[in-house]
Write an enzyme that holds these catalytic residues in place. Structure first.
Site, PDB file in Angstrom:
ATOM      1  N   ASP A   1       0.472  -1.005  -0.154  1.00 38.61           N
ATOM      2  CA  ASP A   1       0.370   0.112   0.225  1.00 38.61           C
ATOM      3  C   ASP A   1       1.048   1.359   0.396  1.00 38.61           C
ATOM      4  OD1 ASP A   1      -3.022  -0.526   0.638  1.00 38.61           O
ATOM      5  OD2 ASP A   1      -1.638  -1.687   0.836  1.00 38.61           O
TER       6      ASP A   1
ATOM      7  N   ASN B   1       2.048  -3.003   4.364  1.00 35.08           N
ATOM      8  CA  ASN B   1       0.939  -3.795   3.388  1.00 35.08           C
ATOM      9  C   ASN B   1      -0.161  -4.842   4.746  1.00 35.08           C
ATOM     10  OD1 ASN B   1       0.575  -4.552   0.838  1.00 35.08           O
ATOM     11  ND2 ASN B   1       0.851  -6.635   1.905  1.00 35.08           N
TER      12      ASN B   1
END
Length: 381
Positions: free
Chosen positions: A253, A263
Site C-alpha cells: 500500500d 502492507n
C-alpha cells in the site's frame, strides 16, 4: 484447510471481473463498483452518484487495494467535476479516506491536476471535467498495462530463484483483479505461473480480521481454476516449518524511500518467517506505490480500523434497512481491540520488489530512487 485442485481448460479464461466502471445513465454520470464486502456470497454492484458515497465505499472496503484506490480516486475527482461539485473539496475528502494507501492520493492529484491545468488554460467547467475524466481513464488503462508487466517480471524472477517450476507460493490479503485495472499485482504473478504450468500450489492466508484472503483471493483463485489451499494466518509458521513454501508474494500500500513496505497487517510476520526459513519474500507493486517523500517505515501513517472488526464476526448479508446484519460478538462487550490495518516490513527482510519497470534486488533506497527516475510515470508529488 480447504483445497482446490481444479485446472482451467487450455485456452479458457474466466470473464474479466467488473470491478469498477464509469457509467452515464439518463439521470447523470455515476461510478459503479463491485461491492467487495459482499463477496464471495454475492456479486453486487454499488452505485456512487457523488464523492461522499465513494468515500464511504473506500472506508468500508467496498472498493480497496492500492492500485484500484488510485483509479477510484481519479474517477471520484472526475465525478465531482462532471456533476458540478467543488473539485478541491472532493479531492480533499478522497485523499483522506485511507491515509496509508499512497495510490489513492496519487490518483486524486493526477485527475485534479489535469482539471486545474485545463481551467488555467481557459477551459470551461464542462471541458475541464472532460479532461479530468480522460485522465482517470488513462490511469485505468495504464494500470492494466502495468499489471501485465509485473506479472511477466515476477514470473521471470520466480523462475530465476526457483528453477524447475512447481512453485508453492504463499500470499496474504488480496492482490488480484479486485485491486487493479488489470489482473493485479502479486496475484497476477501467481496467475502467470499457473498459466505457464509452473504453479504447484497457491497458499492463501485467511487474512484476519476481515478475511480478504478467504473471501477474495480464494474467490479469484477458484474463478481462475488455480490449485490453492486456504489457511488461517497463524498456521503459516507450521507451513514454513514443513518446507511447503517456496516463496512469499505480497502487494503493498506504500513503499517508503528506504524500501520499507506497508502492507496488510500480517505481512511482517511472514517476512520474518521467510527470512528464518531462507524463503524469498517478494513484494509486487506499481511504481506509483513508491513514496520517495516518506523517508522510512517509521514515517508511514498506519491506519487504525474500528475495534469491532476484531471483537465481532460479521456476515456479508444486509438487512432490509440497508444496515449490516449478522454481527456475532466473539469477545466480551466493551473489550478494547488493537486493529491496525497495515504493518511495516523493513527492506532487509524483502528479497525483491517487482514493479512494471523492473525488479529491485537487493532493496535499497538508491535502487528505488533510480527506478523512479527512469519510470515513464510520475510518482508521488
Amino acid at each position: 484447510m480447504a483445497d482446490q485442485d481444479a485446472q482451467s481448460p487450455v485456452g479458457s479464461e474466466p470473464a474479466a471481473l467488473p470491478v469498477l466502471r464509469w457509467d452515464e445513465p439518463p439521470d447523470g454520470p455515476v461510478l459503479v463498483l463491485l461491492d467487495q464486502t459482499r463477496l464471495p456470497a454475492e456479486e453486487a454492484e454499488l452505485v456512487c452518484t457523488d464523492v461522499p458515497a465513494l468515500v464511504e465505499a473506500i472506508r468500508t472496503l467496498a472498493v480497496r487495494g492500492a492500485p484500484l484506490l488510485g483509479i477510484a480516486g481519479a474517477y471520484g475527482v472526475a465525478l465531482a467535476a462532471v456533476r458540478g461539485y467543488d473539485v478541491a473539496e472532493a479531492a480533499g475528502l478522497l485523499e483522506q479516506a485511507r491515509p496509508t494507501a499512497v495510490n489513492l492520493g496519487y490518483g486524486v492529484r493526477r485527475a485534479a491536476g489535469a482539471y486545474w491545468a485545463a481551467v488555467d488554460k481557459g477551459a470551461a467547467p464542462e471541458q475541464a471535467a472532460a479532461v479530468a475524466l480522460d485522465e482517470a481513464r488513462a490511469l485505468h488503462r495504464e494500470d492494466a498495462v502495468a499489471s501485465g508487466h509485473m506479472a511477466r517480471f515476477g514470473l521471470a524472477l520466480l523462475d530465476e530463484l526457483l528453477p524447475g517450476g512447481g512453485h508453492r507460493l504463499l500470499t496474504h490479503c488480496n492482490t488480484g483483479a479486485l485491486v487493479s485495472g488489470g489482473e493485479g499485482t502479486a496475484f497476477a504473478v501467481a496467475l502467470a505461473a499457473h498459466r505457464a504450468g509452473r504453479l504447484r500450489r497457491l497458499w492463501v492466508d485467511e487474512t484476519r480480521p476481515l478475511l480478504q484472503g478467504a473471501r477474495l483471493t480464494a474467490y479469484e483463485a477458484a474463478r481462475n481454476g488455480m490449485p490453492y489451499s486456504l489457511l488461517t494466518d497463524n498456521a503459516a509458521g507450521s507451513l514454513f516449518a514443513a518446507g511447503e513454501v517456496d516463496a512469499v508474494l505480497i502487494g503493498a500500500d506504500r513503499i517508503a524511500a528506504d524500501g520499507s513496505v506497508a502492507n496488510k497487517v500480517g505481512s511482517y510476520p511472514l517476512a520474518v518467517l521467510a527470512k528464518y526459513h531462507h524463503v524469498p519474500f517478494i513484494v509486487v507493486a506499481p511504481v506509483t506505490t513508491v513514496d520517495l517523500h516518506t523517508a522510512d517505515g517509521a514515517s508511514i501513517t498506519v491506519e487504525q480500523r474500528p475495534g469491532r472488526e476484531v471483537t465481532e464476526l460479521t456476515s456479508p448479508q444486509w438487512g432490509a434497512d440497508g444496515r449490516e446484519a449478522g454481527a456475532v460478538p466473539v469477545a466480551p462487550v466493551g473489550t478494547p481491540a488493537y486493529n491496525p490495518a497495515f504493518d511495516i516490513t523493513p527492506p532487509e527482510l524483502v528479497t525483491a520488489i517487482v514493479t512494471e519497470e523492473g525488479v529491485i534486488s537487493p532493496v535499497t533506497g538508491v535502487g528505488l530512487a533510480e527506478l523512479c527516475a527512469r519510470s515513464s510515470q510520475v510518482t508521488i508529488s
